[in-house]
Design an enzyme around this catalytic site. Structure first.
Site, PDB file in Angstrom:
ATOM      1  N   LYS A 155       0.826  -1.211   0.000  1.00  0.00           N
ATOM      2  CA  LYS A 155       0.000   0.000   0.000  1.00  0.00           C
ATOM      3  C   LYS A 155       0.860   1.261   0.000  1.00  0.00           C
ATOM      4  O   LYS A 155       0.617   2.200  -0.766  1.00  0.00           O
ATOM      5  CB  LYS A 155      -0.937   0.016   1.217  1.00  0.00           C
ATOM      6  CG  LYS A 155      -1.903  -1.144   1.267  1.00  0.00           C
ATOM      7  CD  LYS A 155      -2.905  -0.994   2.398  1.00  0.00           C
ATOM      8  CE  LYS A 155      -2.264  -0.971   3.771  1.00  0.00           C
ATOM      9  NZ  LYS A 155      -1.588  -2.230   4.123  1.00  0.00           N
ATOM     10  N   ARG A 159      -9.942   0.833   9.211  1.00  0.00           N
ATOM     11  CA  ARG A 159      -9.562  -0.544   9.539  1.00  0.00           C
ATOM     12  C   ARG A 159     -10.750  -1.355  10.044  1.00  0.00           C
ATOM     13  O   ARG A 159     -10.673  -2.573  10.145  1.00  0.00           O
ATOM     14  CB  ARG A 159      -8.474  -0.559  10.621  1.00  0.00           C
ATOM     15  CG  ARG A 159      -7.135  -0.012  10.171  1.00  0.00           C
ATOM     16  CD  ARG A 159      -6.145  -0.078  11.329  1.00  0.00           C
ATOM     17  NE  ARG A 159      -4.907   0.621  11.049  1.00  0.00           N
ATOM     18  CZ  ARG A 159      -3.839   0.081  10.479  1.00  0.00           C
ATOM     19  NH1 ARG A 159      -3.880  -1.184  10.126  1.00  0.00           N
ATOM     20  NH2 ARG A 159      -2.755   0.795  10.265  1.00  0.00           N
ATOM     21  N   ARG A 209      12.924  -8.938   3.853  1.00  0.00           N
ATOM     22  CA  ARG A 209      13.299  -7.561   3.514  1.00  0.00           C
ATOM     23  C   ARG A 209      14.221  -6.947   4.568  1.00  0.00           C
ATOM     24  O   ARG A 209      14.143  -7.247   5.752  1.00  0.00           O
ATOM     25  CB  ARG A 209      12.049  -6.699   3.305  1.00  0.00           C
ATOM     26  CG  ARG A 209      11.200  -6.452   4.520  1.00  0.00           C
ATOM     27  CD  ARG A 209       9.897  -5.749   4.144  1.00  0.00           C
ATOM     28  NE  ARG A 209       9.085  -5.488   5.322  1.00  0.00           N
ATOM     29  CZ  ARG A 209       7.860  -4.955   5.278  1.00  0.00           C
ATOM     30  NH1 ARG A 209       7.313  -4.659   4.116  1.00  0.00           N
ATOM     31  NH2 ARG A 209       7.189  -4.733   6.393  1.00  0.00           N
ATOM     32  N   ARG A 230      13.525  -4.673  10.316  1.00  0.00           N
ATOM     33  CA  ARG A 230      12.522  -4.314  11.318  1.00  0.00           C
ATOM     34  C   ARG A 230      12.319  -5.500  12.255  1.00  0.00           C
ATOM     35  O   ARG A 230      12.190  -6.639  11.802  1.00  0.00           O
ATOM     36  CB  ARG A 230      11.203  -3.952  10.642  1.00  0.00           C
ATOM     37  CG  ARG A 230      11.228  -2.580  10.010  1.00  0.00           C
ATOM     38  CD  ARG A 230       9.969  -2.285   9.233  1.00  0.00           C
ATOM     39  NE  ARG A 230       8.742  -2.647   9.937  1.00  0.00           N
ATOM     40  CZ  ARG A 230       7.532  -2.255   9.550  1.00  0.00           C
ATOM     41  NH1 ARG A 230       7.396  -1.512   8.477  1.00  0.00           N
ATOM     42  NH2 ARG A 230       6.458  -2.623  10.205  1.00  0.00           N
ATOM     43  N   ARG A 265      -0.581 -10.404  12.182  1.00  0.00           N
ATOM     44  CA  ARG A 265      -1.128  -9.206  11.551  1.00  0.00           C
ATOM     45  C   ARG A 265      -2.098  -9.564  10.424  1.00  0.00           C
ATOM     46  O   ARG A 265      -3.106  -8.890  10.207  1.00  0.00           O
ATOM     47  CB  ARG A 265       0.018  -8.333  11.015  1.00  0.00           C
ATOM     48  CG  ARG A 265       0.770  -7.616  12.135  1.00  0.00           C
ATOM     49  CD  ARG A 265       2.202  -7.290  11.759  1.00  0.00           C
ATOM     50  NE  ARG A 265       2.311  -6.220  10.787  1.00  0.00           N
ATOM     51  CZ  ARG A 265       3.444  -5.920  10.149  1.00  0.00           C
ATOM     52  NH1 ARG A 265       4.544  -6.618  10.408  1.00  0.00           N
ATOM     53  NH2 ARG A 265       3.496  -4.939   9.299  1.00  0.00           N
TER      54      ARG A 265
END
Length: 220
Positions: A15, A90, A129, A163, A174
């Site tokens: 997104k 959300r 990543r 991260r 999630r």
């Protein structure tokens, strides 16, 4: 033509990447509630101060505060600016609140673009990543390694970071939260005929082209 669109999809669906493209190519403004919240807290606005008090108490910021932030930002922008809602709404309650916010300002929601992803492939995408700690350039263990091992292509730094929440357990949690809380708002927008589904696992340019085609449909 002024557009108001929602980019919908689980964390890691792309997104933010696609919103950045639309900002760059069309001058749209990305309304990311997380960024807006941090900015309001830093600026010490009335809503920012409310949010800071809530966060300092270790509580979640209420829908009312988030809605206030969005309304405040839309008022700053005026009605000639096209906007992208990223990470909001959300929940069904937030979707209802957004309708009210837009209606009060003479706006309406034009498109909800859902980036459809495969959960296992998304786990692979996110857990692999990493980024340059100096300039932020993004890389991936399998899909985009630095041209010279251990050296950032952009700035030459040798310092990279990941991260802490980019691990399989967190990603699947999630995803489950997205399915439970956010996916149920899709029927609300499908009933209005404004939902378009795009393959979020496709290459970035392919996803961008698909979104562009959706936006062009308004002009035809």
């Amino acid at each position: 033509m002024t557009l108001n669109i929602i980019l919908l999809g689980p964390p890691g669906a792309g997104k933010g990447t696609q919103a950045s493209r639309l900002v760059e190519e069309h001058g749209m403004v990305q309304l990311s509630t997380g960024d807006m919240l941090r900015a309001a807290v830093r600026a010490g606005t009335p809503i920012g101060l409310q949010a800071k008090a809530v966060m300092d108490a270790g509580e979640l910021v209420s829908d009312e505060i988030v809605s206030g932030l969005i309304g405040e930002r839309l008022d700053e922008l005026g009605n000639e600016t096209s906007v992208i809602f990223d990470g909001y709404p959300r929940t069904a309650a937030q979707a209802e609140a957004l309708d009210g916010i837009l209606s009060a300002r003479g706006r309406k929601l034009d498109h909800v673009v859902e980036l459809v992803v495969d959960e296992d492939a998304l786990v692979d995408r996110i857990t692999g990543r990493f980024s340059c700690a100096n300039c932020g350039e993004g890389y991936h263990d399998r899909y985009k390694l630095p041209k010279v091992e251990g050296t950032c292509d952009v700035c030459g730094s040798h310092d990279f970071k990941r991260r802490p929440d980019d691990n399989e357990e967190t990603v699947r949690t999630r995803m489950a939260e997205y399915r439970a809380k956010t996916e149920p708002i899709l029927p609300i927008y499908e009933a209005r005929g404004i939902v378009s589904k795009v393959d979020g696992m496709a290459a970035i340019d392919v996803v961008n082209d698909a979104i562009e085609a959706i936006l062009r449909s308004d002009a035809s």
